[in-house]
Structures are given as structure tokens and as C-alpha cells.
Design a protein around this motif. Structure first.
Motif, PDB file in Angstrom:
ATOM      1  N   CYS A  85       0.824  -1.200   0.000  1.00  0.00           N
ATOM      2  CA  CYS A  85       0.000   0.000   0.000  1.00  0.00           C
ATOM      3  C   CYS A  85       0.865   1.260   0.000  1.00  0.00           C
ATOM      4  N   GLN A  86       0.202   2.397  -0.142  1.00  0.00           N
ATOM      5  CA  GLN A  86       0.913   3.670  -0.197  1.00  0.00           C
ATOM      6  C   GLN A  86       1.525   4.028   1.146  1.00  0.00           C
ATOM      7  N   SER A  87       0.771   3.770   2.243  1.00  0.00           N
ATOM      8  CA  SER A  87       1.264   4.010   3.592  1.00  0.00           C
ATOM      9  C   SER A  87       0.306   3.364   4.580  1.00  0.00           C
ATOM     10  N   HIS A 103      -1.490   4.800   6.543  1.00  0.00           N
ATOM     11  CA  HIS A 103      -2.702   5.618   6.563  1.00  0.00           C
ATOM     12  C   HIS A 103      -3.524   5.451   5.284  1.00  0.00           C
ATOM     13  N   ARG A 104      -2.916   4.868   4.272  1.00  0.00           N
ATOM     14  CA  ARG A 104      -3.597   4.698   2.977  1.00  0.00           C
ATOM     15  C   ARG A 104      -3.491   3.239   2.540  1.00  0.00           C
ATOM     16  N   ARG A 105      -4.142   2.375   3.295  1.00  0.00           N
ATOM     17  CA  ARG A 105      -4.043   0.937   3.073  1.00  0.00           C
ATOM     18  C   ARG A 105      -4.728   0.477   1.792  1.00  0.00           C
ATOM     19  N   GLU A 154       4.620  -0.373   0.477  1.00  0.00           N
ATOM     20  CA  GLU A 154       4.721  -0.678   1.904  1.00  0.00           C
ATOM     21  C   GLU A 154       3.835  -1.872   2.294  1.00  0.00           C
ATOM     22  N   HIS A 201       2.607  -3.783   5.653  1.00  0.00           N
ATOM     23  CA  HIS A 201       2.532  -3.615   7.108  1.00  0.00           C
ATOM     24  C   HIS A 201       2.042  -4.902   7.758  1.00  0.00           C
TER      25      HIS A 201
END
Length: 240
Positions: free
Chosen positions: A20-22, A24-26, A32, A34
Motif C-alpha cells: 500500500c501507499q502508507s 494511513h492509505r491501506r 509498503e 505492514h
């Protein structure tokens, strides 16, 4: 309803687990990955058929080690649950070993710590599983994979159906894995010590395959020690 193959593939190849992008932006594609509670608990559900509370509310010390004729065997020791059939040992599926579950969540952590402290206890019973449930719904919605009557509990149906369609698997072992109370499960259980039963149960679980390409989750770090940066990552997930 069980997860159909097409929906399962779409969900497990979505950005939340594929990249994902981050944090916070799954739902947006990126680089990324996580390895937080949303990933681990979901994988446990799909690969082992455990209920949300059985894994989301578990402590580090609930992952135990038994020495068997087949070698050391790690398992989730479920001591209570929904009904009389719930208490049972559930071997850690091979896929989770390969993904570094022990290195990321067990090795080097105190036995009385929550496996997933980032799931903040909530609800009348102050359960961590209550925190997971709402986020799992959001995860499915954000991945455009939300369908009525197909949820986390549906994973249990997928596991049970797969095992029942494989010839040669003792039905008592299937009941033991899923946590179904049955006469055959109890009568068979009396014949086995845990050291004999666990390898049979792991043999069952290792036949469960997710209909998606998750090869990127293989852990390539050092084995038998905490994953690099593990504690910092967990602290970040808790803070978020």
C-alpha cells in the motif's frame, strides 16, 4: 457463506496486504507492507479457521511449544471460547512460519503481553477482538470486497470445506481444528497425547491454501530472533 475463489483472490491481492501507499492509505497501491494485527489475524482466520476472539485476544504465552516425534511444534493454545468445543490446540500453519510470525510476534516478547496490542480493548467485555471486527469490515469495504454474509467467520467454512474434500483426513481431526464438539472428536482425542495429535492437526492445516499470490510475505530475515525493528513497528501500530 464461504468466500468464493474470485473474491478471496481480490481481497488477498488488494493493497492492504499486497503493498500500500502508507499505513494511513491501506487501500491505495504502493510499496509498503505492514505486518500488523489486520494482516496476522486475517491470515490466522483463513489458514486455521480460528474465531476472531480466539486469536485477536490471545497473549504471547498462548503460543506454546510441544516437542513431538516430528520435531518442535508451535501451537495456539485456546483455553476458552464460544462453546464447549472451543478449547483446543491449533498448530501454527507453515505459511505463518514462512511469513515470520514467530519473529514478528512471539520470540523475545513477554508471555503476558497481548499478541496484538494495537487492537485496543473495547466494548462491554473490553475485548481486542471487538477492535478488530469493525476494522475488518472497513478493510473489506476499502478493498471493494464487502458482501453480505461473507465475513471473518466465513473463513471457518472455507477451512472445513477444504479439509472435508480431501480424502484420508480423519473427521475427528477436522472437528479438533475447527473446534466443533462431537462424539467422534472426543473418542478419538482420548487415543492421542498432544505430541501425537499436533503433527496430525498441522498436516491438516498445511493443506489449506489461499487463492492468491502472497509470495512477497515470505520472511527473509534471521530466524529464531526478533525481526529487525519489530518492537518499534509494534509501538507504531499501537500509537496509531
Amino acid at each position: 457463506l464461504n468466500w468464493p475463489a474470485d473474491l478471496e483472490q481480490k481481497f488477498f491481492e488488494a493493497p492492504w496486504i499486497r503493498g500500500c501507499q502508507s499505513i494511513h492509505r491501506r487501500t491505495r497501491p504502493g510499496d509498503e507492507v505492514h505486518r500488523d494485527a489486520m494482516m496476522w489475524v486475517t491470515l490466522w482466520g483463513r489458514l486455521a479457521g480460528v474465531r476472531e476472539n480466539e486469536i485477536a485476544d490471545a497473549l504471547v504465552g498462548d503460543i506454546k511449544l510441544e516437542h513431538t516425534a516430528d520435531g518442535p511444534m508451535y501451537y495456539l493454545d485456546i483455553s476458552d471460547g464460544k462453546d464447549s468445543g472451543s478449547p483446543r490446540p491449533v498448530p501454527v500453519p507453515q505459511f505463518l512460519f514462512d511469513a515470520g510470525f514467530l519473529e514478528y510476534r512471539v520470540i523475545g516478547r513477554a508471555s503476558d503481553e497481548a499478541l496484538f496490542p494495537e487492537l485496543i480493548p473495547q466494548g462491554p467485555g473490553l475485548r481486542r477482538s471487538a477492535a478488530f471486527t469493525g476494522r475488518f469490515t472497513t478493510l473489506r469495504q476499502g478493498s471493494d470486497c464487502y458482501r453480505e454474509r461473507i465475513d471473518f467467520h466465513s473463513f471457518r467454512g472455507n477451512v472445513e470445506t477444504t479439509l472435508k474434500n480431501i480424502s484420508g483426513i480423519n473427521s475427528a481431526w477436522i472437528d479438533e481444528v475447527i473446534g466443533h464438539e462431537s462424539i467422534i472428536r472426543r473418542s478419538e482425542g482420548e487415543r492421542y497425547t498432544k505430541a501425537i495429535l499436533l503433527p496430525n492437526l498441522k498436516l491438516c492445516l498445511d493443506k489449506i491454501v489461499i487463492n492468491a499470490d502472497l509470495s512477497h510475505l515470505r520472511y527473509r530475515g534471521p530466524r529464531g530472533v526478533p525481526a529487525p525493528g519489530r518492537d518499534r513497528e509494534i509501538a507504531l501500530h499501537v500509537a496509531l
